[in-house]
Design a protein around this motif. Structure first.
Motif, PDB file in Angstrom:
ATOM      1  N   ARG A 107       1.242   8.597  -7.744  1.00 58.03           N
ATOM      2  CA  ARG A 107       0.589   8.564  -6.430  1.00 58.03           C
ATOM      3  C   ARG A 107       1.572   8.089  -5.340  1.00 58.03           C
ATOM      4  O   ARG A 107       1.740   8.763  -4.317  1.00 58.03           O
ATOM      5  CB  ARG A 107      -0.611   7.613  -6.517  1.00 58.03           C
ATOM      6  CG  ARG A 107      -1.328   7.428  -5.230  1.00 58.03           C
ATOM      7  CD  ARG A 107      -2.671   6.747  -5.448  1.00 58.03           C
ATOM      8  NE  ARG A 107      -3.284   6.472  -4.161  1.00 58.03           N
ATOM      9  CZ  ARG A 107      -3.679   5.268  -3.772  1.00 58.03           C
ATOM     10  NH1 ARG A 107      -3.534   4.227  -4.578  1.00 58.03           N
ATOM     11  NH2 ARG A 107      -4.213   5.096  -2.584  1.00 58.03           N
ATOM     12  N   TYR A 108       2.233   6.945  -5.567  1.00 61.50           N
ATOM     13  CA  TYR A 108       3.115   6.400  -4.530  1.00 61.50           C
ATOM     14  C   TYR A 108       4.258   7.356  -4.201  1.00 61.50           C
ATOM     15  O   TYR A 108       4.584   7.580  -3.043  1.00 61.50           O
ATOM     16  CB  TYR A 108       3.685   5.037  -4.973  1.00 61.50           C
ATOM     17  CG  TYR A 108       2.786   3.861  -4.650  1.00 61.50           C
ATOM     18  CD1 TYR A 108       1.553   3.712  -5.272  1.00 61.50           C
ATOM     19  CD2 TYR A 108       3.164   2.892  -3.722  1.00 61.50           C
ATOM     20  CE1 TYR A 108       0.724   2.637  -4.994  1.00 61.50           C
ATOM     21  CE2 TYR A 108       2.341   1.806  -3.435  1.00 61.50           C
ATOM     22  CZ  TYR A 108       1.130   1.682  -4.068  1.00 61.50           C
ATOM     23  OH  TYR A 108       0.318   0.623  -3.771  1.00 61.50           O
ATOM     24  N   GLN A 109       4.859   7.929  -5.247  1.00 60.79           N
ATOM     25  CA  GLN A 109       6.043   8.747  -5.001  1.00 60.79           C
ATOM     26  C   GLN A 109       5.728  10.012  -4.201  1.00 60.79           C
ATOM     27  O   GLN A 109       6.603  10.573  -3.562  1.00 60.79           O
ATOM     28  CB  GLN A 109       6.770   9.077  -6.314  1.00 60.79           C
ATOM     29  CG  GLN A 109       6.055  10.004  -7.268  1.00 60.79           C
ATOM     30  CD  GLN A 109       6.123  11.468  -6.892  1.00 60.79           C
ATOM     31  OE1 GLN A 109       7.123  11.934  -6.375  1.00 60.79           O
ATOM     32  NE2 GLN A 109       5.028  12.188  -7.134  1.00 60.79           N
ATOM     33  N   THR A 110       4.457  10.437  -4.242  1.00 66.57           N
ATOM     34  CA  THR A 110       4.054  11.629  -3.492  1.00 66.57           C
ATOM     35  C   THR A 110       4.401  11.480  -2.006  1.00 66.57           C
ATOM     36  O   THR A 110       4.756  12.444  -1.330  1.00 66.57           O
ATOM     37  CB  THR A 110       2.525  11.848  -3.608  1.00 66.57           C
ATOM     38  OG1 THR A 110       2.183  11.844  -4.987  1.00 66.57           O
ATOM     39  CG2 THR A 110       2.083  13.146  -2.959  1.00 66.57           C
ATOM     40  N   TYR A 111       4.307  10.241  -1.524  1.00 65.31           N
ATOM     41  CA  TYR A 111       4.470   9.995  -0.084  1.00 65.31           C
ATOM     42  C   TYR A 111       5.870   9.482   0.276  1.00 65.31           C
ATOM     43  O   TYR A 111       6.126   9.153   1.429  1.00 65.31           O
ATOM     44  CB  TYR A 111       3.361   9.033   0.392  1.00 65.31           C
ATOM     45  CG  TYR A 111       2.010   9.605   0.017  1.00 65.31           C
ATOM     46  CD1 TYR A 111       1.436  10.613   0.782  1.00 65.31           C
ATOM     47  CD2 TYR A 111       1.384   9.205  -1.164  1.00 65.31           C
ATOM     48  CE1 TYR A 111       0.234  11.195   0.393  1.00 65.31           C
ATOM     49  CE2 TYR A 111       0.181   9.787  -1.551  1.00 65.31           C
ATOM     50  CZ  TYR A 111      -0.381  10.785  -0.773  1.00 65.31           C
ATOM     51  OH  TYR A 111      -1.554  11.380  -1.169  1.00 65.31           O
ATOM     52  N   THR A 128       0.837  -1.204   0.000  1.00 65.54           N
ATOM     53  CA  THR A 128       0.000   0.000   0.000  1.00 65.54           C
ATOM     54  C   THR A 128       0.872   1.254   0.000  1.00 65.54           C
ATOM     55  O   THR A 128       2.062   1.205   0.325  1.00 65.54           O
ATOM     56  CB  THR A 128      -0.891   0.044   1.252  1.00 65.54           C
ATOM     57  OG1 THR A 128      -0.023   0.135   2.396  1.00 65.54           O
ATOM     58  CG2 THR A 128      -1.773  -1.189   1.353  1.00 65.54           C
ATOM     59  N   VAL A 129       0.222   2.365  -0.323  1.00 63.68           N
ATOM     60  CA  VAL A 129       0.909   3.653  -0.264  1.00 63.68           C
ATOM     61  C   VAL A 129       1.353   3.912   1.177  1.00 63.68           C
ATOM     62  O   VAL A 129       2.468   4.369   1.436  1.00 63.68           O
ATOM     63  CB  VAL A 129      -0.045   4.776  -0.741  1.00 63.68           C
ATOM     64  CG1 VAL A 129       0.622   6.126  -0.610  1.00 63.68           C
ATOM     65  CG2 VAL A 129      -0.480   4.543  -2.172  1.00 63.68           C
ATOM     66  N   GLN A 130       0.478   3.601   2.119  1.00 58.02           N
ATOM     67  CA  GLN A 130       0.794   3.837   3.531  1.00 58.02           C
ATOM     68  C   GLN A 130       2.037   3.058   3.958  1.00 58.02           C
ATOM     69  O   GLN A 130       2.913   3.570   4.661  1.00 58.02           O
ATOM     70  CB  GLN A 130      -0.398   3.430   4.395  1.00 58.02           C
ATOM     71  CG  GLN A 130      -0.127   3.661   5.881  1.00 58.02           C
ATOM     72  CD  GLN A 130      -1.287   3.240   6.760  1.00 58.02           C
ATOM     73  OE1 GLN A 130      -2.330   2.790   6.262  1.00 58.02           O
ATOM     74  NE2 GLN A 130      -1.122   3.379   8.056  1.00 58.02           N
TER      75      GLN A 130
END
Ligand code: AHR
Length: 492
Positions: A192-196, A131-133
């Motif tokens: 999306r993933y790299q944003t976090y 997950t992104v988290q």
């Protein structure tokens, strides 16, 4: 005499030390047995890391190590590999050999290995099944120096200070084992993933996006168009076989002269792939801010007879040394676009630099190439040219007879690395150093039978020997023996 021109006044791009990087996956005996034997092992170790291996990697000057995969990365959940070892999850490594993964080597152990070796960590996060988290928390766990749940967890697990982490990959082979995604879809998922994947404090992350395999130019085009501005690097994977088809692998040690040349022919495709992918990248990034990271390359042959097919354990001959030399010379010559490369894989898997058997360890011919080429690390590429001819045994399977590159380091030392790919012909080289008068030079050569390799019974069958080099008024003269790789260091 072959006239070799080295124009010392034409200095080009910096050869990032990371071009000499390696890759280690939870695959076969790379991590377990190869690098990590555990604190209680009778094999000498420091905090579980094999002392003999760590010392050999330091001597080779390993600059950066990629982990935990590979295909394993997109199934890896980092929280399984932290905390008290006896309570860590035990599971099946479904990708590689169906063996039990006990997670005893996790984030803390990888960072400890990098500390002992003195190399940069390069970590690949899980996009395919994570997950992104989970990705966001991993970066926070490793690099946040403040009050946060992940920083507290890290401290509770014994690591007070955050680690320095520069290189982080957002997924691996997401066109295949990392989720079978289309480039349009991955580009959006990547954004999306790299944003976090955050920078905490002074820790600045260099984000590596999953790039193409060999000639998949559409992947590069679509990704760069839609997401190129969100990454610092894009990966390229290309493996060398003797057949041009990884489904039909040849033997690592039992091969014909025709296969010597076909393997080298297939490895030379690396140059074309680098140039064509770079051209596409520059369309969307004219200033060249995004670097190419060849984070999986090397030979892929049949496994050694009697070994687990899922462990990818193969021997390593003079042919592998020639493949390594050709690729490293290609990377040096393209160091304006190739900012990192990681041969697959470090120990006991594919084109390894080290093989282990219990407490025994041997260095492969590929190890010797990395060790011989090490003074190129962080040096500056120097313009060089030698006329070549195409050689081989079949009309459509020919290669240039000589591969070469030259660099100069900050202290003024020139490093010349050359491979003679001919199985029969020696070449006398007259190297003209334009703009510099040399005072001294030393040479080493790696040569032997085309299938020469080291075994646990005969660990020094193939190793570098000294090479006679004459310093002349205009440069250097030396003999480049058939099927050999040579390094010369020279000073004005
Ligand atoms: O290096 C072996 C495998 O090859 C890696 O896990 C994967 O990324 C590639 O297909």
């Amino acid at each position: 005499m072959e006239q070799y021109i080295i124009n010392t006044k034409n200095r080009k791009s910096k050869i990032n030390k990371e071009i000499y990087g390696h890759f280690s996956e939870h695959l076969g005996r790379c991590i377990y047995e190869g690098l990590y034997v555990g604190e209680d092992s009778p094999i000498p170790n420091v905090n579980g890391m094999r002392t003999d291996v760590v010392e050999a990697l330091k001597a080779m000057k390993l600059p950066v190590l990629r982990w935990p995969g590979g295909c394993f990365a997109d199934e890896y959940h980092w929280k399984d590999g932290i905390g008290e070892k006896s309570t860590r999850k035990r599971m099946i490594n479904t990708h590689w050999g169906g063996v039990v993964e006990d997670n005893s080597f996790g984030t803390h152990e990888f960072m400890e290995l990098c500390r002992q070796v003195g190399c940069e960590p390069y970590i690949t996060g899980n996009v395919g099944s994570g997950t992104v988290q989970e990705m966001q928390e991993w970066v926070e766990y490793m690099t946040f120096d403040g009050v946060s749940p992940m920083a507290e967890l890290r401290k509770a697990n014994g690591q007070e200070e955050p680690w320095h982490l520069k290189y982080f990959g957002v997924g691996n082979e997401n066109w295949g084992c990392g989720g079978n995604m289309r480039p349009e879809y991955y580009a959006d998922v990547y954004r999306r993933y790299q944003t976090y994947v955050r920078n905490f404090g002074d820790n600045k992350i260099f984000k590596v996006a999953c790039g193409p395999t060999d000639r998949d130019y559409n992947w590069t085009e679509v990704f760069m168009k839609n997401a190129g501005r969100y990454c610092h690097g894009i990966s390229l994977h290309y493996y060398t076989s003797s057949t041009g088809n990884l489904q039909v692998k040849g033997s690592a040690t039992n091969f014909t002269p025709e296969e010597w040349y076909s393997t080298l022919k297939y490895t030379y495709f690396m140059e074309e792939f680098i140039e064509k992918h770079t051209a596409i990248m520059r369309k969307y990034d004219p200033e060249g801010k995004v670097g190419l990271i060849v984070d999986e390359w090397g030979t892929w042959f049949q496994v050694e007879p009697g070994t687990n097919p899922g462990f990818l354990y193969q021997q390593n001959t003079l042919r592998d040394a020639a493949v390594a030399a050709v690729n490293l010379n290609i990377f040096n010559k393209h160091s304006d676009s190739v900012v990192m490369a990681n041969i697959a894989q470090l120990i006991n898997v594919l084109q390894s630099v080290i093989l282990t058997d219990g407490a025994d360890m041997i260095l492969t011919p590929t190890y010797h190439i990395f060790e011989m080429f090490k003074s190129h690390q962080d040096a500056t590429l120097v313009d060089s040219f030698i006329p070549t001819k195409q050689i081989g045994l079949k009309e459509d399977m020919t290669v240039p007879n000589i591969s070469e590159s030259v660099s100069v380091s900050e202290d003024g030392t020139y490093t010349i690395t050359m491979a003679n790919l001919s199985l029969e012909e020696d070449f006398d080289i007259d190297a003209q150093f334009l703009g510099e008068r040399l005072a001294s030079a030393q040479g080493r050569v790696l040569t032997g039978a085309m299938d020469a390799h080291n075994t646990f019974e005969a660990p020094q069958t193939i190793q570098p020997a000294s090479l006679n080099v004459a310093v002349t008024d205009t440069g250097l003269q030396f003999k480049l023996p058939a099927k050999s790789v040579v390094v010369i260091t020279a000073k004005a």
